[in-house]
Design a protein around this motif. Structure first.
Motif, PDB file in Angstrom:
ATOM      1  N   LYS A  22       8.461   1.732  30.400  1.00 24.83           N
ATOM      2  CA  LYS A  22       7.905   2.964  29.823  1.00 24.83           C
ATOM      3  C   LYS A  22       6.378   3.034  29.893  1.00 24.83           C
ATOM      4  N   VAL A  23       5.737   1.925  30.183  1.00 30.45           N
ATOM      5  CA  VAL A  23       4.280   1.904  30.211  1.00 30.45           C
ATOM      6  C   VAL A  23       3.778   2.663  31.451  1.00 30.45           C
ATOM      7  N   ASN A  24       2.693   3.386  31.258  1.00 26.08           N
ATOM      8  CA  ASN A  24       2.080   4.132  32.356  1.00 26.08           C
ATOM      9  C   ASN A  24       0.969   3.277  32.966  1.00 26.08           C
ATOM     10  N   VAL A  25       1.151   2.874  34.210  1.00 29.68           N
ATOM     11  CA  VAL A  25       0.189   2.013  34.897  1.00 29.68           C
ATOM     12  C   VAL A  25      -0.346   2.759  36.110  1.00 29.68           C
ATOM     13  N   ASP A  26      -1.665   2.716  36.246  1.00 30.03           N
ATOM     14  CA  ASP A  26      -2.302   3.355  37.390  1.00 30.03           C
ATOM     15  C   ASP A  26      -3.503   2.512  37.795  1.00 30.03           C
ATOM     16  N   TYR A  27      -3.939   2.676  39.033  1.00 24.64           N
ATOM     17  CA  TYR A  27      -5.135   1.979  39.489  1.00 24.64           C
ATOM     18  C   TYR A  27      -5.764   2.744  40.639  1.00 24.64           C
ATOM     19  N   TYR A  28      -7.040   2.449  40.848  1.00 28.11           N
ATOM     20  CA  TYR A  28      -7.795   3.073  41.913  1.00 28.11           C
ATOM     21  C   TYR A  28      -8.697   2.004  42.503  1.00 28.11           C
ATOM     22  N   ILE A  47      -3.960   1.164  32.014  1.00 28.41           N
ATOM     23  CA  ILE A  47      -2.661   1.016  31.358  1.00 28.41           C
ATOM     24  C   ILE A  47      -2.621   2.004  30.192  1.00 28.41           C
ATOM     25  N   ASP A  48      -1.640   2.883  30.243  1.00 28.09           N
ATOM     26  CA  ASP A  48      -1.477   3.915  29.208  1.00 28.09           C
ATOM     27  C   ASP A  48      -2.796   4.642  28.929  1.00 28.09           C
ATOM     28  N   SER A  62      -1.125  -3.767  42.851  1.00 29.54           N
ATOM     29  CA  SER A  62       0.258  -3.322  43.011  1.00 29.54           C
ATOM     30  C   SER A  62       1.229  -4.334  42.397  1.00 29.54           C
ATOM     31  N   ILE A  63       1.001  -5.601  42.668  1.00 25.82           N
ATOM     32  CA  ILE A  63       1.851  -6.658  42.104  1.00 25.82           C
ATOM     33  C   ILE A  63       1.742  -6.655  40.579  1.00 25.82           C
ATOM     34  N   THR A  64       0.514  -6.536  40.075  1.00 21.71           N
ATOM     35  CA  THR A  64       0.303  -6.515  38.626  1.00 21.71           C
ATOM     36  C   THR A  64       1.023  -5.333  37.997  1.00 21.71           C
ATOM     37  N   ALA A  65       0.889  -4.164  38.601  1.00 20.68           N
ATOM     38  CA  ALA A  65       1.562  -2.965  38.077  1.00 20.68           C
ATOM     39  C   ALA A  65       3.079  -3.151  38.088  1.00 20.68           C
ATOM     40  N   ASP A  66       3.616  -3.691  39.171  1.00 31.12           N
ATOM     41  CA  ASP A  66       5.060  -3.914  39.262  1.00 31.12           C
ATOM     42  C   ASP A  66       5.553  -4.888  38.193  1.00 31.12           C
ATOM     43  N   LEU A  67       4.811  -5.965  37.973  1.00 33.27           N
ATOM     44  CA  LEU A  67       5.222  -6.951  36.971  1.00 33.27           C
ATOM     45  C   LEU A  67       5.158  -6.358  35.567  1.00 33.27           C
ATOM     46  N   ILE A  68       4.137  -5.558  35.290  1.00 30.41           N
ATOM     47  CA  ILE A  68       4.044  -4.895  33.979  1.00 30.41           C
ATOM     48  C   ILE A  68       5.241  -3.977  33.780  1.00 30.41           C
ATOM     49  N   LYS A  69       5.567  -3.191  34.799  1.00 33.22           N
ATOM     50  CA  LYS A  69       6.689  -2.248  34.718  1.00 33.22           C
ATOM     51  C   LYS A  69       8.030  -2.975  34.543  1.00 33.22           C
ATOM     52  N   GLN A  70       8.143  -4.189  35.095  1.00 32.37           N
ATOM     53  CA  GLN A  70       9.372  -4.954  34.892  1.00 32.37           C
ATOM     54  C   GLN A  70       9.550  -5.315  33.426  1.00 32.37           C
ATOM     55  N   LYS A  71       8.468  -5.656  32.754  1.00 33.82           N
ATOM     56  CA  LYS A  71       8.529  -6.027  31.335  1.00 33.82           C
ATOM     57  C   LYS A  71       8.651  -4.806  30.435  1.00 33.82           C
ATOM     58  N   ASN A  72       7.999  -3.699  30.849  1.00 34.20           N
ATOM     59  CA  ASN A  72       8.011  -2.500  30.024  1.00 34.20           C
ATOM     60  C   ASN A  72       8.023  -1.266  30.930  1.00 34.20           C
TER      61      ASN A  72
END
Length: 97
Positions: free
Chosen positions: A75-81, A92-93, A63-73
């Motif tokens: 528009k990027v599609n981030v998901d995890y399971y 990622i995308d 969750s933290i990783t996804a949030d940090l990625i989204k802060q930088k970009n």
């Protein structure tokens, strides 16, 4: 990939292993088995809402990783399971990492 020092997360594997070894040794002297111990251990984890602890910790990290990625970009599609050691993915995308 670097393996992190778990002490950063206040997780001390050697302490856990040593403490369990001590408990096991003591309980064996009283006629208890590993199964006796872990039935109660798992019950306590469930009552404290700490079951699946590894999954919960990985979910926080992802969750933290996804949030940090989204802060930088944004528009990027981030998901995890997260589902144990055999079925945990970070995407990622549309590309699994």
């Amino acid at each position: 990939m670097n393996k992190p020092n778990l002490n950063i997360m206040d997780i001390y594997p050697e302490m856990l292993q040593d403490s369990y070894g001590l408990c096991e040794s003591i309980l064996m002297d009283y006629g208890y088995t590993e199964q006796d111990f872990f039935e109660l251990f798992n019950q306590d984890l469930n009552e404290l809402e700490l079951s699946n602890l590894s999954n919960r910790i990985v979910s926080i990290m992802f969750s933290i990783t996804a949030d940090l990625i989204k802060q930088k970009n944004p528009k990027v599609n981030v998901d995890y399971y997260v589902n144990g050691t055999l079925d945990t993915h970070f995407i990622i995308d549309g590309e699994e990492q």
